[in-house]
Design a protein around this motif. Structure first.
Motif, PDB file in Angstrom:
ATOM      1  N   GLY A 159       0.795  -1.203   0.000  1.00  6.28           N
ATOM      2  CA  GLY A 159       0.000   0.000   0.000  1.00  6.28           C
ATOM      3  C   GLY A 159       0.830   1.256   0.000  1.00  6.28           C
ATOM      4  O   GLY A 159       2.058   1.221   0.133  1.00  6.28           O
ATOM      5  N   ALA A 197      -3.978   4.104  -0.344  1.00  2.27           N
ATOM      6  CA  ALA A 197      -4.501   2.996  -1.134  1.00  2.27           C
ATOM      7  C   ALA A 197      -3.720   1.739  -0.809  1.00  2.27           C
ATOM      8  O   ALA A 197      -2.554   1.799  -0.422  1.00  2.27           O
ATOM      9  N   SER A 198      -4.358   0.603  -0.969  1.00  5.21           N
ATOM     10  CA  SER A 198      -3.687  -0.672  -0.766  1.00  5.21           C
ATOM     11  C   SER A 198      -4.235  -1.690  -1.747  1.00  5.21           C
ATOM     12  O   SER A 198      -5.341  -1.547  -2.265  1.00  5.21           O
ATOM     13  N   THR A 203      -4.076  -6.137  -2.430  1.00  6.02           N
ATOM     14  CA  THR A 203      -3.615  -7.458  -2.046  1.00  6.02           C
ATOM     15  C   THR A 203      -3.026  -8.181  -3.245  1.00  6.02           C
ATOM     16  O   THR A 203      -3.168  -7.751  -4.395  1.00  6.02           O
ATOM     17  N   THR A 262      -7.511  -7.262  -4.400  1.00  9.87           N
ATOM     18  CA  THR A 262      -8.473  -6.499  -3.620  1.00  9.87           C
ATOM     19  C   THR A 262      -7.906  -5.122  -3.321  1.00  9.87           C
ATOM     20  O   THR A 262      -6.795  -5.006  -2.819  1.00  9.87           O
ATOM     21  N   ILE A 263      -8.659  -4.079  -3.611  1.00 11.63           N
ATOM     22  CA  ILE A 263      -8.168  -2.709  -3.564  1.00 11.63           C
ATOM     23  C   ILE A 263      -8.970  -1.868  -2.577  1.00 11.63           C
ATOM     24  O   ILE A 263     -10.186  -2.014  -2.464  1.00 11.63           O
ATOM     25  N   TYR A 264      -8.264  -1.004  -1.891  1.00 11.33           N
ATOM     26  CA  TYR A 264      -8.869  -0.015  -1.009  1.00 11.33           C
ATOM     27  C   TYR A 264      -8.337   1.366  -1.374  1.00 11.33           C
ATOM     28  O   TYR A 264      -7.148   1.529  -1.643  1.00 11.33           O
ATOM     29  N   TYR A 265      -9.226   2.372  -1.363  1.00 11.24           N
ATOM     30  CA  TYR A 265      -8.833   3.760  -1.549  1.00 11.24           C
ATOM     31  C   TYR A 265      -9.403   4.623  -0.434  1.00 11.24           C
ATOM     32  O   TYR A 265     -10.546   4.429  -0.014  1.00 11.24           O
ATOM     33  N   ALA A 266      -8.627   5.574   0.009  1.00 10.61           N
ATOM     34  CA  ALA A 266      -9.165   6.594   0.885  1.00 10.61           C
ATOM     35  C   ALA A 266     -10.167   7.443   0.107  1.00 10.61           C
ATOM     36  O   ALA A 266     -10.021   7.643  -1.101  1.00 10.61           O
ATOM     37  N   ASP A 267     -11.188   7.936   0.812  1.00  9.05           N
ATOM     38  CA  ASP A 267     -12.219   8.719   0.144  1.00  9.05           C
ATOM     39  C   ASP A 267     -11.640   9.932  -0.586  1.00  9.05           C
ATOM     40  O   ASP A 267     -12.144  10.329  -1.637  1.00  9.05           O
ATOM     41  N   LYS A 315     -10.322   8.696  -4.132  1.00  8.31           N
ATOM     42  CA  LYS A 315     -11.145   7.873  -5.018  1.00  8.31           C
ATOM     43  C   LYS A 315     -11.455   8.630  -6.304  1.00  8.31           C
ATOM     44  O   LYS A 315     -11.718   9.815  -6.295  1.00  8.31           O
TER      45      LYS A 315
END
Length: 112
Positions: free
Chosen positions: A35, A49-50, A52, A56-61, A64
């Motif tokens: 990340g 952001a991260s 896997t 699988t992805i994550y973003y801070a608001d 985005k």
């Protein structure tokens, strides 16, 4: 421990783009999560952001629809494409991997 080296930071005008790269090296079997975090002067470090190993992805608001994270498992490299950059994005960006491994950071400065 995994060694992480970031690159791609620099100075850009508001509305511009940068692409950050982080290459992992060392002795490891695989890295599950990679990340990007950032820290501006006087502020806490925050997760941007991260991603896997399986995607699988994550973003801070706050990022985005502007930033895109990706990784190349064969190259042990994670990327952060940053578009529509704003002065508020100015910070040192750090790459992070499993087992609390951190890069030294790369400076991103967005001028208005």
């Amino acid at each position: 421990q995994v060694q992480l080296v970031e690159s791609g930071g620099g100075l850009v005008q508001a509305g511009g783009s940068l692409r950050l790269s982080c290459e992992a090296s060392g002795r490891f079997v695989s890295i599950n999560v990679m990340g990007w975090h950032r820290q501006a002067p006087g502020k806490q470090r925050e997760l941007v952001a991260s991603i896997t190993r399986l995607g699988t992805i994550y973003y801070a608001d706050s990022v985005k629809d502007r930033f895109a994270i990706s990784r190349d498992n064969a190259k042990n490299t994670v990327y952060l494409q940053m578009n529509s950059l704003q002065p508020e994005d100015t910070a040192v960006y750090y790459c992070k991997a499993d087992f609390d491994s951190w890069g030294q950071g790369t400076q991103v400065t967005v001028s208005s």
